[in-house]
Design an enzyme around this catalytic site. Structure first.
Site, PDB file in Angstrom:
ATOM      1  N   GLN A 192     -62.446 -95.983  12.641  1.00 30.28           N
ATOM      2  CA  GLN A 192     -60.998 -96.067  12.488  1.00 30.28           C
ATOM      3  C   GLN A 192     -60.519 -94.947  11.571  1.00 30.28           C
ATOM      4  O   GLN A 192     -60.969 -94.829  10.430  1.00 30.28           O
ATOM      5  CB  GLN A 192     -60.570 -97.419  11.919  1.00 30.28           C
ATOM      6  CG  GLN A 192     -59.055 -97.598  11.938  1.00 30.28           C
ATOM      7  CD  GLN A 192     -58.594 -98.866  11.259  1.00 30.28           C
ATOM      8  OE1 GLN A 192     -58.749 -99.003  10.051  1.00 30.28           O
ATOM      9  NE2 GLN A 192     -58.045 -99.788  12.026  1.00 30.28           N
ATOM     10  N   GLY A 220     -62.884-111.390  12.096  1.00 36.34           N
ATOM     11  CA  GLY A 220     -63.039-110.629  10.880  1.00 36.34           C
ATOM     12  C   GLY A 220     -63.633-111.399   9.726  1.00 36.34           C
ATOM     13  O   GLY A 220     -64.808-111.254   9.394  1.00 36.34           O
ATOM     14  N   ARG A 221     -62.812-112.241   9.104  1.00 34.03           N
ATOM     15  CA  ARG A 221     -63.247-112.900   7.874  1.00 34.03           C
ATOM     16  C   ARG A 221     -64.459-113.806   8.077  1.00 34.03           C
ATOM     17  O   ARG A 221     -65.292-113.953   7.166  1.00 34.03           O
ATOM     18  CB  ARG A 221     -62.072-113.670   7.268  1.00 34.03           C
ATOM     19  CG  ARG A 221     -61.107-112.770   6.492  1.00 34.03           C
ATOM     20  CD  ARG A 221     -59.810-113.476   6.187  1.00 34.03           C
ATOM     21  NE  ARG A 221     -59.040-113.709   7.402  1.00 34.03           N
ATOM     22  CZ  ARG A 221     -57.913-114.420   7.447  1.00 34.03           C
ATOM     23  NH1 ARG A 221     -57.474-114.994   6.346  1.00 34.03           N
ATOM     24  NH2 ARG A 221     -57.260-114.566   8.573  1.00 34.03           N
ATOM     25  N   TYR A 227     -49.563 -98.304   6.658  1.00 29.05           N
ATOM     26  CA  TYR A 227     -50.058 -96.961   6.414  1.00 29.05           C
ATOM     27  C   TYR A 227     -49.208 -95.941   7.179  1.00 29.05           C
ATOM     28  O   TYR A 227     -48.237 -96.301   7.845  1.00 29.05           O
ATOM     29  CB  TYR A 227     -51.535 -96.884   6.774  1.00 29.05           C
ATOM     30  CG  TYR A 227     -52.404 -97.738   5.872  1.00 29.05           C
ATOM     31  CD1 TYR A 227     -52.449 -97.513   4.494  1.00 29.05           C
ATOM     32  CD2 TYR A 227     -53.160 -98.790   6.380  1.00 29.05           C
ATOM     33  CE1 TYR A 227     -53.235 -98.300   3.655  1.00 29.05           C
ATOM     34  CE2 TYR A 227     -53.942 -99.585   5.550  1.00 29.05           C
ATOM     35  CZ  TYR A 227     -53.968 -99.338   4.193  1.00 29.05           C
ATOM     36  OH  TYR A 227     -54.729-100.126   3.360  1.00 29.05           O
ATOM     37  N   ARG A 277     -54.783 -98.995  16.771  1.00 31.69           N
ATOM     38  CA  ARG A 277     -54.411-100.261  16.116  1.00 31.69           C
ATOM     39  C   ARG A 277     -52.935-100.155  15.760  1.00 31.69           C
ATOM     40  O   ARG A 277     -52.539 -99.395  14.882  1.00 31.69           O
ATOM     41  CB  ARG A 277     -55.253-100.535  14.876  1.00 31.69           C
ATOM     42  CG  ARG A 277     -54.743-101.764  14.115  1.00 31.69           C
ATOM     43  CD  ARG A 277     -55.730-102.323  13.105  1.00 31.69           C
ATOM     44  NE  ARG A 277     -56.390-103.508  13.644  1.00 31.69           N
ATOM     45  CZ  ARG A 277     -57.046-104.403  12.894  1.00 31.69           C
ATOM     46  NH1 ARG A 277     -57.135-104.232  11.585  1.00 31.69           N
ATOM     47  NH2 ARG A 277     -57.621-105.454  13.450  1.00 31.69           N
TER      48      ARG A 277
END
Length: 333
Positions: free
Chosen positions: A101, A314-315, A172, A221
């Protein structure tokens, strides 16, 4: 029908199943952003059983002024290529394809010797941005950063990664251009229309495609919706994804906008499905949904309901490195 175990193509890359380990910052890189043994071990531990269809690494900065935090991975220099190749090989030994990424933090960059930059100067709603210090990017500066994304993507390909992902989410830089809350420009990159707000992202995608070639997979993304009045909307996300597919994106990884990777009033599994289900109806390329999925049964249900083509976990993988191995040994999958 068992959807999670089905293979799928991203461009010409065949994934063995629909499970994705999405980007999650681990802060395990060296002071210069180099690959460390700790970083390789982190990914090796989660892929050793070969049961993850695709890994997308934590975000890697494309230039020093775009670094988000200490311990972040870097793709900013050719000198980092041996370490990046080592990371790619770590996952390939476990028969797991991996994308890098690529990111520039924009006005959320950590303070260093380089001034932070963004689409517009001045105060804004973006938590974590050093609002008083960042500078508005000039058109030449925008073109220069698109070229840095291009060079970073080429390094990723040279290092042996199977694809790259452009990070345009979570507040971002590319996401700051996309959101009308942070993009107050009045030029061709300005916030008046969606076409102008995604111009930088599309130009970056074009630059990267020119570097890596037509057959190399490129994911985006997209922080498709800000879930805030005056911000980007679900309708924006659908239109943006149609434009991204037309511009050559091969995978759409959908997440939250300026305010992060969660939805404040929702904790149900797949809480971005309101976006992904509509995007999936509008495009032909695969759509990845991440958010709140903690069991293989939840992933299977979202796929069966056509909320997405791929599911990111993910987590749960962060907490339990053997999650994927247990999931694919489950009698329900």
């Amino acid at each position: 029908m068992q959807h999670l175990t089905q293979s799928i193509f991203v461009k010409n890359l065949e994934l063995k199943n629909r499970l994705v380990m999405p980007p999650m910052a681990s802060a395990r890189s060296g002071q210069d952003g180099s690959v460390t043994s700790s970083l390789c071990s982190y990914y090796e531990e989660r892929t050793h059983g070969g049961n993850i269809g695709l890994v997308i690494t934590e975000h890697a900065f494309i230039s020093p002024e775009g670094r988000a935090s200490a311990g972040q991975l870097s793709v900013a220099e050719d000198s980092l290529l041996p370490g990046l190749a080592r990371l790619a090989e770590t996952l390939h030994r476990n028969h797991t394809p991996v994308f890098v990424q690529l990111n520039h933090a924009g006005s959320k960059a950590s303070k260093n010797d380089c001034p932070a930059v963004g689409p517009s100067a001045g105060a804004g709603p973006l938590e974590g941005a050093f609002e008083s210090d960042f500078q508005e990017l000039s058109p030449d500066g925008i073109a220069g950063l698109a070229d840095k994304f291009r060079k970073a993507a080429l390094r990723a390909k040279q290092a042996g990664f199977d694809g790259v992902e452009l990070h345009a989410a979570h507040g971002y830089l590319l996401n700051q251009f996309y959101s009308p809350l942070t993009n107050r420009r009045t030029d061709v990159y300005g916030g008046q229309t969606l076409d102008s707000r995604i111009r930088f992202l599309l130009e970056t995608l074009k630059a990267v495609r020119g570097a890596v070639g037509e057959e190399y997979p490129i994911a985006v993304r997209l922080g498709g919706c800000d879930y805030k009045e005056g911000g980007s909307s679900i309708a924006d996300s659908v239109s943006a994804c149609i434009a991204l597919e037309k511009a050559g994106a091969d995978l759409l990884d959908i997440s939250g906008g300026l305010f992060g990777y969660m939805v404040s009033d929702s904790r149900e599994p797949g809480y971005f499905r309101d976006m992904t289900a509509q995007i999936k109806q509008a495009v032909q390329i695969p759509v990845l949904l991440t958010g709140g999925v903690t069991t293989p049964e939840q992933a299977e249900k979202l796929l069966a309901e056509k909320a997405a083509d791929l599911i990111g976990v993910g987590r749960a993988l962060l907490k339990d490195p053997s999650w994927a191995d247990a999931a694919f040994s489950s009698p329900t999958i």
